[in-house]
Design an enzyme around this catalytic site. Structure first.
Site, PDB file in Angstrom:
ATOM      1  N   LYS A   1      66.271  29.063  -8.522  1.00 25.01           N
ATOM      2  CA  LYS A   1      65.496  27.882  -8.154  1.00 25.01           C
ATOM      3  C   LYS A   1      64.607  27.392  -9.296  1.00 25.01           C
ATOM      4  O   LYS A   1      64.623  26.203  -9.637  1.00 25.01           O
ATOM      5  CB  LYS A   1      64.655  28.216  -6.922  1.00 25.01           C
ATOM      6  CG  LYS A   1      63.577  27.212  -6.579  1.00 25.01           C
ATOM      7  CD  LYS A   1      62.845  27.628  -5.338  1.00 25.01           C
ATOM      8  CE  LYS A   1      62.024  28.874  -5.526  1.00 25.01           C
ATOM      9  NZ  LYS A   1      60.815  28.661  -6.359  1.00 25.01           N
ATOM     10  N   THR A   2      63.825  28.287  -9.887  1.00 21.03           N
ATOM     11  CA  THR A   2      62.905  27.884 -10.956  1.00 21.03           C
ATOM     12  C   THR A   2      63.679  27.364 -12.162  1.00 21.03           C
ATOM     13  O   THR A   2      63.239  26.421 -12.838  1.00 21.03           O
ATOM     14  CB  THR A   2      62.004  29.066 -11.357  1.00 21.03           C
ATOM     15  OG1 THR A   2      61.338  29.567 -10.196  1.00 21.03           O
ATOM     16  CG2 THR A   2      60.976  28.639 -12.384  1.00 21.03           C
TER      17      THR A   2
ATOM     18  N   ASP B   1      58.007  22.182  -5.301  1.00 17.65           N
ATOM     19  CA  ASP B   1      58.580  23.524  -5.171  1.00 17.65           C
ATOM     20  C   ASP B   1      58.150  24.142  -3.837  1.00 17.65           C
ATOM     21  O   ASP B   1      57.103  23.791  -3.284  1.00 17.65           O
ATOM     22  CB  ASP B   1      58.082  24.388  -6.335  1.00 17.65           C
ATOM     23  CG  ASP B   1      58.765  25.737  -6.397  1.00 17.65           C
ATOM     24  OD1 ASP B   1      59.876  25.879  -5.844  1.00 17.65           O
ATOM     25  OD2 ASP B   1      58.194  26.659  -7.013  1.00 17.65           O
ATOM     26  N   GLU B   2      58.968  25.071  -3.319  1.00 12.77           N
ATOM     27  CA  GLU B   2      58.674  25.794  -2.073  1.00 12.77           C
ATOM     28  C   GLU B   2      58.343  24.816  -0.942  1.00 12.77           C
ATOM     29  O   GLU B   2      57.362  24.992  -0.199  1.00 12.77           O
ATOM     30  CB  GLU B   2      57.512  26.782  -2.276  1.00 12.77           C
ATOM     31  CG  GLU B   2      57.741  27.821  -3.370  1.00 12.77           C
ATOM     32  CD  GLU B   2      58.736  28.908  -2.972  1.00 12.77           C
ATOM     33  OE1 GLU B   2      59.375  28.788  -1.904  1.00 12.77           O
ATOM     34  OE2 GLU B   2      58.879  29.869  -3.742  1.00 12.77           O
TER      35      GLU B   2
ATOM     36  N   GLN C   1      63.567  30.832   4.434  1.00 15.04           N
ATOM     37  CA  GLN C   1      62.458  31.637   3.929  1.00 15.04           C
ATOM     38  C   GLN C   1      61.103  31.038   4.303  1.00 15.04           C
ATOM     39  O   GLN C   1      60.094  31.308   3.650  1.00 15.04           O
ATOM     40  CB  GLN C   1      62.562  31.791   2.414  1.00 15.04           C
ATOM     41  CG  GLN C   1      63.815  32.543   1.970  1.00 15.04           C
ATOM     42  CD  GLN C   1      63.822  32.818   0.477  1.00 15.04           C
ATOM     43  OE1 GLN C   1      63.081  33.657  -0.033  1.00 15.04           O
ATOM     44  NE2 GLN C   1      64.673  32.099  -0.238  1.00 15.04           N
TER      45      GLN C   1
ATOM     46  N   ARG D   1      65.309  40.767  -0.819  1.00 12.49           N
ATOM     47  CA  ARG D   1      64.555  41.243  -1.985  1.00 12.49           C
ATOM     48  C   ARG D   1      65.316  42.347  -2.716  1.00 12.49           C
ATOM     49  O   ARG D   1      65.002  42.674  -3.852  1.00 12.49           O
ATOM     50  CB  ARG D   1      63.194  41.813  -1.583  1.00 12.49           C
ATOM     51  CG  ARG D   1      62.218  40.888  -0.871  1.00 12.49           C
ATOM     52  CD  ARG D   1      62.007  39.602  -1.560  1.00 12.49           C
ATOM     53  NE  ARG D   1      62.905  38.587  -1.013  1.00 12.49           N
ATOM     54  CZ  ARG D   1      63.140  37.410  -1.570  1.00 12.49           C
ATOM     55  NH1 ARG D   1      62.580  37.094  -2.722  1.00 12.49           N
ATOM     56  NH2 ARG D   1      63.962  36.540  -1.018  1.00 12.49           N
TER      57      ARG D   1
END
Length: 741
Positions: A35-36, A223-224, A254, A611
């Site tokens: 994503k980043t 973002d997010e 998420q 994770r």
């Protein structure tokens, strides 16, 4: 020589997201999908390929760390010019806007920002002026309630807030709220919620300011996005309404922060809110193996409110998902620690490669103690170690004072905890008198030595609590068990009652920690039948006096990580243990009464599983002690959603897997009463009942449960059942339509 295209570094979906620069864009970025990388490459692409001036790009995220990382990556890609890109957190962006345009809605440009401590100080002053005790009405809890209200859409939209106002004994919360806001205004101050609220007010009420902001920025990246609240949604919508070049990046699977005000509808309804939205799904996962991602998908696909997507593992196949059913929480912790030790030895893994996740902070205690016993270093991320938590230190201070009345440090810690009207002036007089008389502070209290001035009634109350504890601790174990003494002390202090009245997320977590502390006393009793207070305190002191050295002699930062699943978001570890996978714990019973609550718990489980890079271990306990007694636990429904044939099932705590350390742990039977038959007493129940103790059953009203005890005969057979939320109920079998599960 032909210059290489930076987009060649991206996979097809990432490249599509980066190259689409005009109009609304929704990037559904699955866990571990880069994503980043996509965000920073998109910013770089706008500047290099589309010739967009860097200062026309507005990018926001949620934490300073994430914003700094994003800015650093942009500079790495395009050089110093990247410094001119506006990369901030939401709150930092709001401060930037209000410093320049806030005066148009009455916000002074030099406004002060009140942090949590400033808020608490302000609320404390208001309570004192209202002649209310800040030690009974906790300013931190009241500040939290105010923040909750300000996060609600009703607040932003100017609706009636009366139904949101909580009720406190002796306090008019609406009056407190109004006075709080007036004090902020008079002080030229804003709290963190106000930063967003006032920015919404500005873009709604000042067309001129909005037009200037829209001329400043033409491209917007959020973002997010699944974590945005209503105010953040509106800020994005207004600022981007001119160019409509709004790119949001997030993953509805998420979204786990509804309790902070996050609204999952923002991402689920993005296409409805913004016409002609381009949707790009990032489904290639670079973190985890096939079995991990398959298990995560099998769980999350059961949510109704989600956008369909399925992650593909770039790394390929790996070890199957392991599910270990332990006999109790101590067996669960022992299994986790033994698995870590085995993997370190067999696969040359280091402590930092392991993470233990749990749903509630209170669960950390058993894992911490097991790791200490094995001399294995650990860190609790995002929280304090169990015996460092305030409520645990308070209870221990009571116990230490009972064991040693000369312990002035412990006395001073808890003489007015919870608040009983003993102020600083009284404490100072108490100290002066003890010094003058050359005795301990407790002796002054116990002997009733006169203090100058008025003596608060709380002194007598405190003396009674301590003397009651001393009398109980002096009794023989067969007359008064240590666990009974500790439970009685907690009730006598009204510590639980004070936390229940506070009724905040923090206070509920602290209550769970106290319950877990009582569990530690039960465990100690099981290992030491003649348990005495002084020896128990000695063991606690030995446990907590030193941090365990690093077992392998390497870097001291090389520790096993313990944390709640909420704190795990955004992190990754080679090996993850997702513990406490039982109904009532995960999903948590507080969230199990609504579909929306269960769906968020399922998203939290999905976050926990994803994770893991190489291995994921799911663990559950068949029996777990709670403050109210023994609970037989049903495995989490989330485990049932993973096909059994894909799980590597382990049983721990039976037969050859039991260890001497845990075989000594025996739970006291909480189902008192003559004739009660439990699984530990007589598992083979006679023909008077068609059920057996420990059978899983379904009740038409209360749902799934497990039979704890059966007693009586004929038409009077009584069945005691413990349900998933820990509640125990007794029924006449003849009149109760139970089904075996």
């Amino acid at each position: 020589m032909t210059q290489r295209d930076p987009l060649d570094d991206l996979n097809p979906s990432q490249r599509e997201a980066v190259a689409h620069t005009e109009g609304p864009l929704l990037i559904l970025a699955g866990a571990g999908s880069g994503k980043t990388r996509v965000i920073t490459y998109r910013i770089a692409h706008l500047i290099r390929a589309k010739r967009v001036p860097p200062f026309e790009i507005f990018a926001v995220t949620f934490t300073n760390k994430a914003a700094e990382e994003m800015k650093r990556r942009v500079i790495d890609l395009i050089g110093p010019i990247g410094e001119n890109v506006f990369v901030r957190t939401f709150h930092s962006a709001a401060v930037f806007i209000l410093r320049r345009y806030g005066d148009r809605i009455g916000v002074p440009r030099a406004f002060t920002i009140y942090d949590a401590k400033d808020q608490e100080t302000l609320i404390k002053d208001i309570l004192l002026e209202m002649r209310l005790d800040p030690k009974k009405l906790k300013p931190s809890a009241l500040a939290s309630k105010i923040s909750e209200i300000k996060d609600r859409a009703e607040m932003i939209d100017g609706a009636d807030l009366s139904h949101l106002m909580p009720k406190y004994p002796g306090l008019s919360f609406p009056d407190l709220y109004r006075e709080y806001q007036e004090r902020l205004s008079r002080s030229g101050a804003l709290d963190f919620n106000d930063l967003l609220i006032k920015t919404v007010v500005l873009v709604r009420r000042s067309p001129e300011a909005l037009a200037e902001l829209q001329r400043r920025w033409r491209y917007f990246m959020i973002d997010e996005y699944q974590d945005t609240n209503h105010a953040q949604y509106l800020i994005c919508k207004y600022l981007s309404s001119s160019t409509r070049n709004l790119c949001v990046v997030g993953d509805d699977d998420q979204s786990i922060y509804s309790w902070r005000g996050a609204d999952i509808r923002n991402i689920l309804e993005f296409e409805r809110d913004f016409d002609e939205t381009k949707v790009v799904k990032l489904e290639e996962n670079y973190r985890s193996t096939v079995p991990i991602l398959d298990a995560a998908w099998r769980v999350i696909r059961n949510n109704v409110n989600r956008k369909e997507k399925r992650l593909r593992a770039v790394r390929g196949d790996g070890e199957p998902v392991t599910w270990c059913r332990a006999n109790n929480e101590y067996g669960e912790a022992e299994y986790v620690v033994s698995a870590i030790m085995s993997l370190k030895k067999q696969e040359a893994l280091r402590n930092r490669d392991f993470a233990v996740f749990y749903r509630t902070n209170a669960q950390s205690r058993v894992f911490e103690e097991m790791l200490r016993r094995e001399n294995m270093p650990y860190r609790v991320l995002g929280g304090l170690k169990f015996y460092d938590r305030r409520e645990i230190k308070d209870i221990l201070a009571y116990l230490r004072l009972i064991a040693n009345p000369a312990d002035g440090v412990s006395l001073m810690r808890i003489i007015n905890v919870p608040a009983r009207g003993i102020g600083a002036a009284t404490i100072e007089r108490l100290r002066d008198t003890a010094y003058t008389e050359n005795v301990s502070e407790w002796e002054v209290i116990a002997r009733g030595i006169a203090l100058k001035g008025k003596i608060p009634a709380g002194i007598a109350s405190f003396r009674k609590i301590i003397e009651r504890g001393m009398a109980a601790s002096a009794m023989a174990p067969e007359s008064m068990k240590l666990s009974a003494m500790v439970r009685d002390l907690i009730e006598a202090t009204c510590y639980r009652e004070a936390l229940e009245e506070e009724n905040s997320i923090e206070s509920r977590s602290r209550l769970e920690n106290i319950e877990e502390f009582v569990n530690s006393v039960y465990e100690y009793e099981a290992r030491n039948p003649d348990a005495a207070l002084d020896r128990f305190l000695q063991e606690i002191s030995l446990l907590t006096s030193e941090e365990s050295p690093d077992a392998d002699g390497a870097d001291p930062k090389n520790s096993i990580t313990l944390m709640t699943v909420h704190n795990a978001k955004g992190l990754e570890f080679p090996v993850v243990f997702l513990t406490g996978m039982e109904e009532g714990i995960f999903p948590h019973f507080n969230s199990s009464d609504t579909d929306a609550g269960v769906e968020e718990e399922r998203r939290l489980c999905y976050v926990g599983i994803t994770r893991a890079m190489d291995r994921i271990f799911l663990t559950s306990a068949d029996v777990r002690r709670s403050y109210s007694g023994i609970s037989y636990k049903e495995p989490s429904r989330f485990i049932a959603e993973i096909p059994a044939e894909t799980l590597d099932l382990r049983q721990y705590g039976e037969g050859g897997f039991s260890s001497p350390a845990r075989e000594s742990v025996r739970f006291e039977n909480q189902s008192s009463g003559a004739g009660a038959r439990t699984d530990t007493e007589n598992p083979a129940v006679d023909n008077e009942s068609r059920f057996r103790a420990r059978d899983a059953v379904l009740h038409p009203k209360y749902g799934r449960g497990r039979i704890l005890a059966i007693e009586g005969g004929g038409d009077n057979v009584k069945i005691t059942i413990v349900f998933g939320n820990g509640d125990k109920k007794t029924f006449l079998e003849k009149y109760t339509p139970l089904q075996k599960v």
